[in-house]
Design a protein around this motif. Structure first.
Motif, mmCIF file in Angstrom:
data_model
loop_
_atom_site.group_PDB
_atom_site.id
_atom_site.type_symbol
_atom_site.label_atom_id
_atom_site.label_comp_id
_atom_site.label_asym_id
_atom_site.label_seq_id
_atom_site.Cartn_x
_atom_site.Cartn_y
_atom_site.Cartn_z
ATOM 1 N N ALA A 331 0.852 -1.187 0.000
ATOM 2 C CA ALA A 331 0.000 0.000 0.000
ATOM 3 C C ALA A 331 0.884 1.231 0.000
ATOM 4 O O ALA A 331 1.880 1.290 0.724
ATOM 5 N N GLY A 332 0.533 2.217 -0.818
ATOM 6 C CA GLY A 332 1.272 3.463 -0.846
ATOM 7 C C GLY A 332 2.486 3.424 -1.750
ATOM 8 O O GLY A 332 2.780 2.415 -2.392
ATOM 9 N N LEU A 333 3.204 4.540 -1.809
ATOM 10 C CA LEU A 333 4.437 4.657 -2.584
ATOM 11 C C LEU A 333 5.576 5.011 -1.637
ATOM 12 O O LEU A 333 5.464 5.972 -0.875
ATOM 13 N N ASN A 334 6.665 4.255 -1.709
ATOM 14 C CA ASN A 334 7.759 4.462 -0.754
ATOM 15 C C ASN A 334 8.790 5.483 -1.229
ATOM 16 O O ASN A 334 9.850 5.625 -0.622
ATOM 17 N N ARG A 335 8.495 6.209 -2.305
ATOM 18 C CA ARG A 335 9.455 7.177 -2.856
ATOM 19 C C ARG A 335 9.880 8.188 -1.793
ATOM 20 O O ARG A 335 9.054 8.823 -1.139
ATOM 21 N N GLY A 336 11.197 8.326 -1.624
ATOM 22 C CA GLY A 336 11.716 9.313 -0.692
ATOM 23 C C GLY A 336 11.735 8.887 0.760
ATOM 24 O O GLY A 336 11.950 9.719 1.650
ATOM 25 N N TYR A 337 11.542 7.605 1.020
ATOM 26 C CA TYR A 337 11.513 7.169 2.427
ATOM 27 C C TYR A 337 12.889 7.341 3.075
ATOM 28 O O TYR A 337 13.930 7.284 2.425
ATOM 29 N N THR A 338 12.862 7.584 4.380
ATOM 30 C CA THR A 338 14.099 7.749 5.144
ATOM 31 C C THR A 338 14.331 6.618 6.133
ATOM 32 O O THR A 338 15.469 6.351 6.524
ATOM 33 N N ASP A 339 13.240 5.957 6.544
ATOM 34 C CA ASP A 339 13.352 4.897 7.555
ATOM 35 C C ASP A 339 12.356 3.791 7.249
ATOM 36 O O ASP A 339 11.285 4.037 6.681
ATOM 37 N N VAL A 340 12.723 2.577 7.662
ATOM 38 C CA VAL A 340 11.827 1.427 7.539
ATOM 39 C C VAL A 340 11.740 0.750 8.902
ATOM 40 O O VAL A 340 12.766 0.474 9.541
ATOM 41 N N TYR A 341 10.511 0.489 9.332
ATOM 42 C CA TYR A 341 10.282 -0.153 10.631
ATOM 43 C C TYR A 341 9.585 -1.483 10.382
ATOM 44 O O TYR A 341 8.610 -1.560 9.635
ATOM 45 N N VAL A 342 10.090 -2.523 11.034
ATOM 46 C CA VAL A 342 9.623 -3.883 10.781
ATOM 47 C C VAL A 342 8.731 -4.359 11.921
ATOM 48 O O VAL A 342 9.093 -4.256 13.098
ATOM 49 N N ARG A 343 7.566 -4.864 11.550
ATOM 50 C CA ARG A 343 6.679 -5.509 12.527
ATOM 51 C C ARG A 343 6.558 -6.978 12.136
ATOM 52 O O ARG A 343 6.189 -7.303 11.003
ATOM 53 N N ARG A 344 6.882 -7.855 13.047
ATOM 54 C CA ARG A 344 6.841 -9.291 12.777
ATOM 55 C C ARG A 344 5.625 -9.911 13.445
ATOM 56 O O ARG A 344 5.248 -9.534 14.560
ATOM 57 N N GLY A 345 5.026 -10.871 12.761
ATOM 58 C CA GLY A 345 3.877 -11.551 13.319
ATOM 59 C C GLY A 345 4.275 -12.693 14.226
ATOM 60 O O GLY A 345 5.460 -13.031 14.367
ATOM 61 N N ASP A 346 3.283 -13.307 14.848
ATOM 62 C CA ASP A 346 3.535 -14.443 15.735
ATOM 63 C C ASP A 346 3.892 -15.695 14.954
ATOM 64 O O ASP A 346 4.515 -16.613 15.479
ATOM 65 N N THR A 347 3.493 -15.744 13.697
ATOM 66 C CA THR A 347 3.743 -16.905 12.844
ATOM 67 C C THR A 347 4.936 -16.630 11.936
ATOM 68 O O THR A 347 5.051 -15.533 11.384
#
Length: 404
Positions: A331-347
């Motif tokens: 979803a969305g466009l990541n153009r120009g992003y400065t940071d990425v944050y990771v969310r991991r699931g239980d599986t």
């Protein structure tokens, strides 16, 4: 009576003519397609169709009878070779001339190919763009055969996944430092590299193709690191180029695609464009979106505007890719992003990568995580940007972020 001529029988063209009739347009409609089959879905070509899990008829966007039933003239195996803008006439192959009142270009894009000097004309080298391409390569996908996939974007990775599932020996080369470098963060690249390696795919990054080997048919390849592969065939997936030749020859404005305004009009007020071939406004910037979602939404907006509704089109970017048992939703466009944050699931294998530009949420890559994909999509569309610390906290009730 108004005659709308649509050039290009893909997702955008089919969506546009259907929308016109659904909204009560009572003029003449002609849909012109260069292929011999009615408009069909393209994403399954490199997945379910190539795997033999989907019959050709299931690819069709509408039953063939739909066009007759809705008084839509469907011209297949036909190409438009010129546009006479002052006369409002398109010239078809065979010098047939067809008058239009409103013309729509939904001509899509072309796959980039290899040059002849590196083996681009050899038999056993395949592209992944249309039904004919998929039909041509399908017989080559036999167990224990050796295939080289050239290009580590989504098309290349999807082809590699199909080949691996069918029991082939798969090598994938990507000239950039990492797979998906043009479109995704390192965290997403890492996820899909590990996924493919777990299925036996030999991924070589920072390594390109020097040349293919073979007299008439692909028999091997020399890579840029000097290594030599023995092959049975190769697949090219190195991106696409918008189909602007017709627009260029007609003198329309072109800028990374056929330039359109907020309503889908080109530089000629009686010519419109939609889909992969069109560049459109997104936050006051001209962009081009290569996705089914954009093709449908933009084409339907153009249909309304041909009817005088004057509805500005605001892209809502979303994409997907299926590889093995993983469904990636973006979803969305990541153009120009400065940071990425990771969310991991239980599986294991459930993960979402959240792109921020400073404090602003731009995009989400969700792997086997449809719930967080939908949450991210709604947040982006609403212009809301949760604190990244909240996103990465396993205790966060993500659905609650949608509350006012």
């Amino acid at each position: 009576m108004t005659h709308v001529v649509v050039v290009g029988g893909g997702q955008a063209g089919a969506s546009l003519v259907a929308k016109l009739r659904a909204e009560g347009f009572d003029g003449d409609i002609t849909l012109i397609g260069a292929e011999t089959v009615p408009p069909y879905q393209r994403p399954p070509l490199s997945k379910a169709y190539l795997l033999g899990e989907m019959a050709e008829e299931r690819l069709y966007l509408r039953p063939v009878e739909f066009y007759d039933d809705n008084n839509i003239t469907l011209r297949l195996d036909t190409r438009v070779v010129g546009i006479d803008r002052p006369a409002k006439v398109v010239t078809l192959t065979g010098d047939e001339r067809l008058h239009y009142d409103e013309l729509v270009l939904t001509v899509g894009a072309y796959p980039r190919t290899l040059l002849a000097e590196v083996g681009g004309m050899l038999d056993g080298l395949y592209l992944v763009r249309d039904l004919a391409d998929a039909d041509a390569m399908a017989p080559a996908f036999q167990p224990d055969r050796r295939v080289l996939i050239i290009g580590g974007g989504y098309i290349g990775l999807e082809a590699a996944a199909v080949a691996s599932k069918l029991g082939l020996e798969v090598t994938l080369v990507e000239a950039a430092d990492r797979i998906l470098q043009r479109v995704a963060a390192p965290e997403t690249s890492d996820y899909f590299r590990a996924l493919h390696q777990s299925h036996g795919v030999d991924i070589r990054e920072g390594v390109g193709l020097d040349r293919l080997l073979g007299d008439d048919h692909v028999s091997g390849a020399v890579l840029t690191d000097g290594s030599i592969l023995q092959l049975d065939f190769a697949v090219v997936g190195v991106g696409i180029t918008p189909a602007t030749i017709l627009a260029d020859s007609a003198g329309l404005e072109v800028n990374n695609g056929i330039t359109t305004d907020a309503y889908g009009r080109t530089s000629d007020p009686h010519i419109w464009a939609a889909g992969d071939c069109a560049s459109c406004l997104f936050h006051e910037e001209l962009i081009r979106l290569e996705s089914v979602g954009n093709a449908i939404d933009q084409a339907e907006a153009v249909a309304l505007n041909i009817m005088g509704r004057d509805v500005p089109y605001m892209p809502k970017p979303w994409f997907w890719s299926d590889q093995y048992d993983c469904k990636l939703q973006i979803a969305g466009l990541n153009r120009g992003y400065t940071d990425v944050y990771v969310r991991r699931g239980d599986t294991p294998g459930v993960q979402s990568n959240w792109y921020y530009k400073g404090p602003e949420l731009l995009a989400v890559d969700a792997m086997n995580d449809p719930r967080n994909y939908m949450i991210g999509k709604r947040l982006i569309e609403a212009g809301r940007s949760p604190d990244p610390a909240v996103i990465t906290d396993p205790a966060t009730d993500m659905k609650a972020l949608l509350n006012p």
